[in-house]
Design a protein around this motif. Structure first.
Motif, PDB file in Angstrom:
ATOM      1  N   THR A 163       0.835  -1.200   0.000  1.00 32.14           N
ATOM      2  CA  THR A 163       0.000   0.000   0.000  1.00 32.14           C
ATOM      3  C   THR A 163       0.869   1.249   0.000  1.00 32.14           C
ATOM      4  O   THR A 163       0.594   2.202  -0.728  1.00 32.14           O
ATOM      5  N   MET A 164       1.939   1.249   0.790  1.00 29.38           N
ATOM      6  CA  MET A 164       2.835   2.402   0.804  1.00 29.38           C
ATOM      7  C   MET A 164       3.476   2.620  -0.571  1.00 29.38           C
ATOM      8  O   MET A 164       3.622   3.760  -1.016  1.00 29.38           O
ATOM      9  N   ALA A 165       3.869   1.530  -1.240  1.00 30.38           N
ATOM     10  CA  ALA A 165       4.481   1.655  -2.572  1.00 30.38           C
ATOM     11  C   ALA A 165       3.497   2.294  -3.543  1.00 30.38           C
ATOM     12  O   ALA A 165       3.857   3.184  -4.317  1.00 30.38           O
ATOM     13  N   LEU A 166       2.249   1.841  -3.498  1.00 23.38           N
ATOM     14  CA  LEU A 166       1.228   2.406  -4.380  1.00 23.38           C
ATOM     15  C   LEU A 166       0.946   3.863  -4.014  1.00 23.38           C
ATOM     16  O   LEU A 166       0.827   4.724  -4.895  1.00 23.38           O
ATOM     17  N   LEU A 167       0.868   4.147  -2.736  1.00 21.53           N
ATOM     18  CA  LEU A 167       0.637   5.512  -2.279  1.00 21.53           C
ATOM     19  C   LEU A 167       1.761   6.433  -2.732  1.00 21.53           C
ATOM     20  O   LEU A 167       1.517   7.527  -3.247  1.00 21.53           O
ATOM     21  N   TYR A 168       2.999   6.000  -2.558  1.00 25.26           N
ATOM     22  CA  TYR A 168       4.130   6.810  -3.019  1.00 25.26           C
ATOM     23  C   TYR A 168       4.078   7.008  -4.529  1.00 25.26           C
ATOM     24  O   TYR A 168       4.393   8.090  -5.028  1.00 25.26           O
ATOM     25  N   ASP A 169       3.677   5.983  -5.250  1.00 27.81           N
ATOM     26  CA  ASP A 169       3.559   6.112  -6.700  1.00 27.81           C
ATOM     27  C   ASP A 169       2.452   7.107  -7.061  1.00 27.81           C
ATOM     28  O   ASP A 169       2.586   7.863  -8.021  1.00 27.81           O
ATOM     29  N   ASP A 170       1.365   7.106  -6.290  1.00 27.56           N
ATOM     30  CA  ASP A 170       0.284   8.062  -6.524  1.00 27.56           C
ATOM     31  C   ASP A 170       0.717   9.487  -6.189  1.00 27.56           C
ATOM     32  O   ASP A 170       0.380  10.436  -6.901  1.00 27.56           O
ATOM     33  N   LEU A 171       1.445   9.649  -5.099  1.00 31.45           N
ATOM     34  CA  LEU A 171       1.865  10.981  -4.672  1.00 31.45           C
ATOM     35  C   LEU A 171       3.006  11.543  -5.509  1.00 31.45           C
ATOM     36  O   LEU A 171       3.067  12.742  -5.765  1.00 31.45           O
ATOM     37  N   PHE A 172       3.922  10.670  -5.910  1.00 30.69           N
ATOM     38  CA  PHE A 172       5.130  11.123  -6.593  1.00 30.69           C
ATOM     39  C   PHE A 172       5.419  10.291  -7.846  1.00 30.69           C
ATOM     40  O   PHE A 172       6.399   9.563  -7.899  1.00 30.69           O
ATOM     41  N   PRO A 173       4.578  10.438  -8.861  1.00 27.88           N
ATOM     42  CA  PRO A 173       4.849   9.728 -10.114  1.00 27.88           C
ATOM     43  C   PRO A 173       5.970  10.448 -10.876  1.00 27.88           C
ATOM     44  O   PRO A 173       6.210  11.642 -10.652  1.00 27.88           O
ATOM     45  N   PRO A 174       6.659   9.754 -11.748  1.00 29.53           N
ATOM     46  CA  PRO A 174       7.678  10.439 -12.542  1.00 29.53           C
ATOM     47  C   PRO A 174       7.005  11.350 -13.568  1.00 29.53           C
ATOM     48  O   PRO A 174       5.882  11.104 -13.993  1.00 29.53           O
ATOM     49  N   SER A 175       7.689  12.408 -13.933  1.00 29.65           N
ATOM     50  CA  SER A 175       7.196  13.273 -14.999  1.00 29.65           C
ATOM     51  C   SER A 175       8.400  13.921 -15.676  1.00 29.65           C
ATOM     52  O   SER A 175       9.315  14.377 -14.994  1.00 29.65           O
TER      53      SER A 175
END
Length: 171
Positions: free
Chosen positions: A40-52
């Motif tokens: 869940t933390m990995a997904l949350l971090y991906d949601d909060l800080f996706p690459p751009s």
């Protein structure tokens, strides 16, 4: 609205506009840490800080491995660890209340709505603040600590590391 709340709110709005639904869940499932609360933390971090563009995201920086190290570090106060773990439980409770599923099983737009909702709650704002703190640590730490892979955080901001650099992580 204080500056921290504004930062969280703007971060969440940015994340909601950059959705990575299946890719993010796929990443969270494939991390070497296959159990909760790390998925869940990995997904949350991906949601909060996706690459751009040229900006590294949580995945590229290996933030979840860094977070796992933090949560296993005996120098981190137990009450902080408990708070971070409890935040995942509270996030899931909010997700179940709102959508009948845990956060990990929601679609990106639902996850974004949950994050927006909890950021307005005292516990949610505080919990997200701690998670962001560790994200930025993972961006700027020496790669010897398992994050900032290939110095991506440093390169992104054109930072020169401090010397002498550590030869190994403290145990």
């Amino acid at each position: 609205m204080n500056s921290r709340r504004r930062f969280i709110h703007h971060s969440l709005l940015l994340c909601s506009s950059l959705s990575l639904p299946l890719q993010a869940q796929s990443y969270a499932r494939s991390v070497k840490i296959l159990r909760e609360p790390y998925q869940t933390m990995a997904l949350l971090y991906d949601d909060l800080f996706p690459p751009s563009n040229n900006t590294p995201g949580a995945r590229e920086l290996n933030t979840i491995a860094y977070m796992r190290g933090v949560l296993q570090d005996e120098r981190i106060p137990q009450e902080r660890k408990t708070y971070l773990f409890n935040g995942v439980k509270w996030l899931d409770e909010e997700s179940i209340t709102g959508y009948g599923k845990k956060y990990f099983n929601l679609h990106s737009d639902q996850r974004s709505a949950i994050l927006d909702s909890i950021s307005k709650e005292y516990w949610g704002e505080s919990w997200l603040y701690f998670l962001m703190e560790y994200f930025f640590e993972s961006m700027f730490c020496d790669p010897v600590y398992g994050a900032n892979i290939d110095q991506k955080g440093w390169r992104w901001l054109n930072l020169e590391p401090g010397y002498p650099r550590p030869s190994r992580a403290l145990s």
